[in-house]
Scaffold this motif. Sequence first.
Motif, PDB file in Angstrom:
ATOM      1  N   THR A 162      58.443  26.457  54.953  1.00  0.00           N
ATOM      2  CA  THR A 162      57.414  27.349  55.475  1.00  0.00           C
ATOM      3  C   THR A 162      57.574  27.436  56.984  1.00  0.00           C
ATOM      4  OG1 THR A 162      55.809  27.009  53.701  1.00  0.00           O
ATOM      5  CG2 THR A 162      54.927  27.540  55.880  1.00  0.00           C
ATOM      6  N   ARG A 163      57.544  28.637  57.514  1.00  0.00           N
ATOM      7  CA  ARG A 163      57.762  28.841  58.948  1.00  0.00           C
ATOM      8  C   ARG A 163      56.466  29.304  59.613  1.00  0.00           C
ATOM      9  NH1 ARG A 163      62.969  30.014  56.828  1.00  0.00           N
ATOM     10  NH2 ARG A 163      64.567  28.854  57.979  1.00  0.00           N
ATOM     11  N   LEU A 164      56.184  28.717  60.783  1.00  0.00           N
ATOM     12  CA  LEU A 164      54.972  29.029  61.539  1.00  0.00           C
ATOM     13  C   LEU A 164      55.325  29.836  62.783  1.00  0.00           C
ATOM     14  CD1 LEU A 164      54.018  26.730  59.642  1.00  0.00           C
ATOM     15  CD2 LEU A 164      52.620  25.869  61.515  1.00  0.00           C
ATOM     16  N   TYR A 165      54.541  30.880  63.026  1.00  0.00           N
ATOM     17  CA  TYR A 165      54.789  31.773  64.158  1.00  0.00           C
ATOM     18  C   TYR A 165      53.555  31.814  65.058  1.00  0.00           C
ATOM     19  CZ  TYR A 165      58.602  33.322  61.145  1.00  0.00           C
ATOM     20  OH  TYR A 165      59.718  33.358  60.346  1.00  0.00           O
ATOM     21  N   ASP A 166      53.796  31.991  66.357  1.00  0.00           N
ATOM     22  CA  ASP A 166      52.673  32.015  67.307  1.00  0.00           C
ATOM     23  C   ASP A 166      52.077  33.414  67.395  1.00  0.00           C
ATOM     24  OD1 ASP A 166      54.395  33.465  69.061  1.00  0.00           O
ATOM     25  OD2 ASP A 166      53.543  32.451  70.805  1.00  0.00           O
ATOM     26  N   ILE A 167      51.161  33.594  68.328  1.00  0.00           N
ATOM     27  CA  ILE A 167      50.402  34.841  68.444  1.00  0.00           C
ATOM     28  C   ILE A 167      51.300  36.037  68.777  1.00  0.00           C
ATOM     29  CG2 ILE A 167      49.900  34.628  70.916  1.00  0.00           C
ATOM     30  CD1 ILE A 167      47.316  35.620  68.265  1.00  0.00           C
ATOM     31  N   ARG A 168      52.475  35.749  69.352  1.00  0.00           N
ATOM     32  CA  ARG A 168      53.430  36.812  69.695  1.00  0.00           C
ATOM     33  C   ARG A 168      54.599  36.871  68.716  1.00  0.00           C
ATOM     34  NH1 ARG A 168      51.808  34.658  74.701  1.00  0.00           N
ATOM     35  NH2 ARG A 168      50.759  36.168  76.041  1.00  0.00           N
ATOM     36  N   GLY A 169      54.468  36.195  67.579  1.00  0.00           N
ATOM     37  CA  GLY A 169      55.493  36.270  66.552  1.00  0.00           C
ATOM     38  C   GLY A 169      56.696  35.385  66.776  1.00  0.00           C
ATOM     39  N   ARG A 170      56.581  34.361  67.622  1.00  0.00           N
ATOM     40  CA  ARG A 170      57.701  33.464  67.895  1.00  0.00           C
ATOM     41  C   ARG A 170      57.635  32.237  66.991  1.00  0.00           C
ATOM     42  NH1 ARG A 170      56.571  33.275  74.298  1.00  0.00           N
ATOM     43  NH2 ARG A 170      54.471  33.049  73.379  1.00  0.00           N
ATOM     44  N   LEU A 171      58.763  31.910  66.370  1.00  0.00           N
ATOM     45  CA  LEU A 171      58.845  30.743  65.497  1.00  0.00           C
ATOM     46  C   LEU A 171      58.688  29.470  66.320  1.00  0.00           C
ATOM     47  CD1 LEU A 171      59.537  29.533  62.662  1.00  0.00           C
ATOM     48  CD2 LEU A 171      61.930  29.555  63.410  1.00  0.00           C
ATOM     49  N   PHE A 172      57.770  28.568  65.894  1.00  0.00           N
ATOM     50  CA  PHE A 172      57.593  27.326  66.641  1.00  0.00           C
ATOM     51  C   PHE A 172      57.603  26.083  65.752  1.00  0.00           C
ATOM     52  CE2 PHE A 172      53.202  28.444  65.572  1.00  0.00           C
ATOM     53  CZ  PHE A 172      52.668  27.218  65.172  1.00  0.00           C
ATOM     54  N   ALA A 173      57.556  26.246  64.420  1.00  0.00           N
ATOM     55  CA  ALA A 173      57.549  25.058  63.562  1.00  0.00           C
ATOM     56  C   ALA A 173      57.966  25.425  62.151  1.00  0.00           C
ATOM     57  CB  ALA A 173      56.163  24.410  63.549  1.00  0.00           C
ATOM     58  N   GLU A 174      58.470  24.405  61.434  1.00  0.00           N
ATOM     59  CA  GLU A 174      58.788  24.532  60.018  1.00  0.00           C
ATOM     60  C   GLU A 174      58.153  23.368  59.266  1.00  0.00           C
ATOM     61  OE1 GLU A 174      63.113  26.782  60.020  1.00  0.00           O
ATOM     62  OE2 GLU A 174      63.071  24.582  60.053  1.00  0.00           O
ATOM     63  N   ILE A 175      57.741  23.632  58.031  1.00  0.00           N
ATOM     64  CA  ILE A 175      57.116  22.609  57.190  1.00  0.00           C
ATOM     65  C   ILE A 175      57.903  22.517  55.887  1.00  0.00           C
ATOM     66  CG2 ILE A 175      55.035  21.955  55.918  1.00  0.00           C
ATOM     67  CD1 ILE A 175      53.388  23.471  57.974  1.00  0.00           C
ATOM     68  N   TYR A 176      58.316  21.317  55.529  1.00  0.00           N
ATOM     69  CA  TYR A 176      59.015  21.090  54.268  1.00  0.00           C
ATOM     70  C   TYR A 176      59.045  19.599  53.977  1.00  0.00           C
ATOM     71  CZ  TYR A 176      62.681  20.426  57.770  1.00  0.00           C
ATOM     72  OH  TYR A 176      63.373  20.028  58.882  1.00  0.00           O
ATOM     73  N   ARG A 177      59.285  19.249  52.715  1.00  0.00           N
ATOM     74  CA  ARG A 177      59.500  17.851  52.339  1.00  0.00           C
ATOM     75  C   ARG A 177      60.998  17.556  52.304  1.00  0.00           C
ATOM     76  NH1 ARG A 177      54.955  17.960  48.227  1.00  0.00           N
ATOM     77  NH2 ARG A 177      53.225  16.907  49.259  1.00  0.00           N
ATOM     78  N   HIS A 178      61.755  18.468  51.673  1.00  0.00           N
ATOM     79  CA  HIS A 178      63.208  18.350  51.647  1.00  0.00           C
ATOM     80  C   HIS A 178      63.791  19.629  52.225  1.00  0.00           C
ATOM     81  CE1 HIS A 178      62.929  14.737  49.342  1.00  0.00           C
ATOM     82  NE2 HIS A 178      62.326  15.339  48.325  1.00  0.00           N
ATOM     83  N   ARG A 179      64.734  19.471  53.122  1.00  0.00           N
ATOM     84  CA  ARG A 179      65.355  20.637  53.741  1.00  0.00           C
ATOM     85  C   ARG A 179      66.543  21.077  52.901  1.00  0.00           C
ATOM     86  NH1 ARG A 179      65.268  23.026  58.855  1.00  0.00           N
ATOM     87  NH2 ARG A 179      66.470  24.944  58.683  1.00  0.00           N
ATOM     88  N   GLN A 180      66.616  22.373  52.591  1.00  0.00           N
ATOM     89  CA  GLN A 180      67.711  22.891  51.772  1.00  0.00           C
ATOM     90  C   GLN A 180      68.232  24.176  52.402  1.00  0.00           C
ATOM     91  OE1 GLN A 180      66.625  23.911  47.739  1.00  0.00           O
ATOM     92  NE2 GLN A 180      68.681  23.503  46.975  1.00  0.00           N
ATOM     93  N   ASP A 181      69.322  24.041  53.139  1.00  0.00           N
ATOM     94  CA  ASP A 181      69.980  25.212  53.730  1.00  0.00           C
ATOM     95  C   ASP A 181      71.192  25.552  52.871  1.00  0.00           C
ATOM     96  OD1 ASP A 181      68.215  25.287  55.901  1.00  0.00           O
ATOM     97  OD2 ASP A 181      69.341  23.701  56.901  1.00  0.00           O
ATOM     98  N   LEU A 182      71.259  26.775  52.384  1.00  0.00           N
ATOM     99  CA  LEU A 182      72.275  27.155  51.414  1.00  0.00           C
ATOM    100  C   LEU A 182      73.670  27.210  52.038  1.00  0.00           C
ATOM    101  CD1 LEU A 182      70.405  29.890  49.371  1.00  0.00           C
ATOM    102  CD2 LEU A 182      70.536  27.426  48.988  1.00  0.00           C
ATOM    103  N   THR A 183      74.648  26.836  51.220  1.00  0.00           N
ATOM    104  CA  THR A 183      76.051  26.838  51.630  1.00  0.00           C
ATOM    105  C   THR A 183      76.863  27.658  50.629  1.00  0.00           C
ATOM    106  OG1 THR A 183      75.817  24.603  52.519  1.00  0.00           O
ATOM    107  CG2 THR A 183      78.065  25.396  52.138  1.00  0.00           C
ATOM    108  N   ARG A 184      77.653  28.585  51.109  1.00  0.00           N
ATOM    109  CA  ARG A 184      78.545  29.349  50.226  1.00  0.00           C
ATOM    110  C   ARG A 184      79.779  28.519  49.890  1.00  0.00           C
ATOM    111  NH1 ARG A 184      78.091  32.960  54.275  1.00  0.00           N
ATOM    112  NH2 ARG A 184      80.360  32.857  54.593  1.00  0.00           N
ATOM    113  N   TYR A 185      80.357  28.760  48.723  1.00  0.00           N
ATOM    114  CA  TYR A 185      81.520  28.009  48.268  1.00  0.00           C
ATOM    115  C   TYR A 185      82.691  28.158  49.229  1.00  0.00           C
ATOM    116  CZ  TYR A 185      85.498  26.609  45.397  1.00  0.00           C
ATOM    117  OH  TYR A 185      86.658  26.006  44.939  1.00  0.00           O
ATOM    118  N   ASP A 186      82.878  29.348  49.757  1.00  0.00           N
ATOM    119  CA  ASP A 186      84.049  29.576  50.600  1.00  0.00           C
ATOM    120  C   ASP A 186      83.946  28.897  51.973  1.00  0.00           C
ATOM    121  OD1 ASP A 186      82.197  31.177  51.896  1.00  0.00           O
ATOM    122  OD2 ASP A 186      83.088  33.070  51.279  1.00  0.00           O
ATOM    123  N   ARG A 187      82.774  28.290  52.285  1.00  0.00           N
ATOM    124  CA  ARG A 187      82.624  27.556  53.551  1.00  0.00           C
ATOM    125  C   ARG A 187      82.996  26.079  53.403  1.00  0.00           C
ATOM    126  NH1 ARG A 187      76.941  27.505  55.598  1.00  0.00           N
ATOM    127  NH2 ARG A 187      77.954  26.322  57.259  1.00  0.00           N
TER     128      ARG A 187
END
Length: 814
Positions: A54-79
């Motif tokens: 979950t991503r949190l944005y400030d009053i001007r739409g700027r990302l300032f925080a993320e909320i998660y228990r486990h982080r999962q960033d996807l990886t393509r096979y060819d990488r």
Amino acid sequence: MEEKKVRELRFYKYFVVLLMSAAVVGGLAFGALIGVVADGDLSLLAGYRPSRPTRLYDIRGRLFAEIYRHRQDLTRYDRIPPEVLQAFLSVEDDHFYHHHGFDVPGIFRAAIKNVLAGRIVQGGSTLTQQVAKQIYLNAEKKRPKTFTQKIRETVLALKMEEALSKEEILELYFNVIYLGHGCEGLNCATAVYFDKRVEDLTLGEAALMARLPKSPVEYSPYKYPENAKSQHKFVLERMVDAGYIAGEQAEKIHTDFWNEYWGYFIVRSPSKNIRSERLDMAPYFTEYVRNVLEQSPEVGDELLYSGGLRVYTTLDLDEQRIAQDEMDRALENANRIGRNYAKSSGKAGVDMSLFGIHRLLASIVPVGGPVVTGLTPGQQLQKYMEEGLLDSAQILTYFNPADREAAGFEELRKVTRDFTENLNVEGAFISLNHATGGITAMIGGREFSPQNQFNRALFARRQPGSAFKIFVYGAGLERRVINSMSPLNDAPLYNIADDGSSWAPANYDEGFMGLVPATMAMAYSLNTCSVQTYYKVGPTPIVNLAMRMMKITSPRRFNYDPALSLGSSEITPMELATATAIIANDGKNVIPYAIRSVRTSGGDPIYSQERTVRDAIHTMTKNNSIQVIEPGLAFILRQMMIRTADSGTVTRGLRTPGEGGFSGDMAAKTGTTSSWSDAWVTSFNPQFSTVIWFGFDKSSVTLGPGQAGGAIATPVLGSVMRRYYNTIGTPAPSFKDRSDGNRPPHDVVPVSCDGWALASTEIKGQTLKPPMDAICGISEETRIYDQRELLMKELGITPEEIGGQKGVRVRFRD
């Protein structure tokens, strides 16, 4: 003999029949299970969604925080580099390219061991089965360790092999496998363990991570580097057996890797976690938002931690960053002063409560000034022991049969260490947009960490000191017993209660001024004038006003005695900020909130605190219940607080270059408790309502002499405001730019000396009329002079000649 053969033939016949029957039944059951999986469980694969933060944005739409228990960033096979694939396959599934979902020999070996043990003691899972296991776990949030579940996973693995290519299964595997320290997937783990991209991994690095699926905790290089080192060698040996690398190459990779990384791993915290490294520029605010969303029926746990929500908040990232920077700097300085004072005299030296006793005696008899001569012989011995002899003396006890003495030295060390090393000044900063109620900045302590998550901005109840006087003078104005320029007598006051106890208030600088107007009494924070106002109005109207403005529901939180007027009842920074925001909002209700809207990853709105607050405000406006206090009372308090900011206890810290250096409009009031235990400032300008607090968590510990709200808190306020408006590139707003031009509302009447009073009103059939008497300032006829001041006047000595400032009255201490 023939009979024996007949029995044997009969046995084999029955055995074959039984075996065939079991095969038929098992085949039917297995076929039915496959059918169920084909119709149902395979849909889990199609419906699988990776965990997204979950991503949190400030009053001007700027990302300032993320909320998660486990982080999962996807990886393509060819990488994924080939050596990474080889390292994992060599230990996880060395027949991956030769089976169709499960490895029969592997399963057979594991089954024999499990039957003999009567439980599952070894897995024979293929890599495809591990993916199936994770798919079930993500879908059902649990995984029973039963044979039935194993069969389900095996069947799903078979179906996956039919539906997906080997490369697609590997891509799934490297995105769902848990690799420890909060990481799901190879991409996250690569960042946590090596701070690099997947495509940049070396074979040595891949060999370390390849063993983590087996036991992410036991083989973690941060928690158990020795285990990780031995398993690293095991993986390389398996790669040699599989023909991926030569034996001498494996030895070199192992040696080179640990020569490079051993020191790196052992100096890192064992609790290192992707959550501790997540993006979070406002941790106390993020934690507040997380709690709200977690308890919200519209959001809840699952969506919050893995649904990829977008949360748009009220935070102003510019103000938050600047406030954090200024608070950090002020806390460091206050911590140095407070700890040094505690070490030198506050701990084993002067008892600060004695000064209160001295003031009481001084109001009755001429006892003279207190003299601090230094530490007593016993205190000097303690200090000498702590600083010079403790280590040596304790070592001697280890070589002698002196258990009690050794324990005594250890206790002395513990007390000293606990007091001096764990002593930290804390702080809180809370800022609201009073026009909307949105929280624009929040700091709940010196550092957000697993050991320090208590949000003092929201929950710390501390005595506000003179900051509470806005309610004392506010009640006096509301009850029409004073106006803003009413004469109040700043003179020695001695109070004897019914039970015989006595109390004598004194001003912060210990001088008296005679008759002063109420606005000046508030600006200079004259305690005796506040107590006189308390006697004029009584405790109940003061408490009622404070409860309304701070939204406190229990009157038990306030003490009904003269000390109430000096801020002896405990409140939180958020409660004071809410009251201040109501003054800034012309007396209308303010409901603090943090979340403007929450949207799904697809953009659909599901929750909004802002809408709830707006609906409540609209209803109160429609029902004519929006006013918490009269508009006129808010106006008069604003004028009095502006005077305090421009020529009172706030001025130096707020305005002076090198301290706050802020020249824009401000209304404010400082607060300092006895013995300098708490330092406050509560304030507002046309845009923000802000409260700042400093103090130790243990309220009996002093910040040090002179560490008042005007010395610690107001420079932070000034610096934050100055830097904020410089950063956004706009001038600070002026009260004159208000829609009403800062003119008084209809329920205010003028009094002489540019003062104001609330117009007459009727409450429960009783007409309340304001007093119209006023004084414009201090007159020579009513002024109280110190004899030393008279001597200066007689001899023509200027304030500058004795270290004072030109045009500023010298205040003498006894």
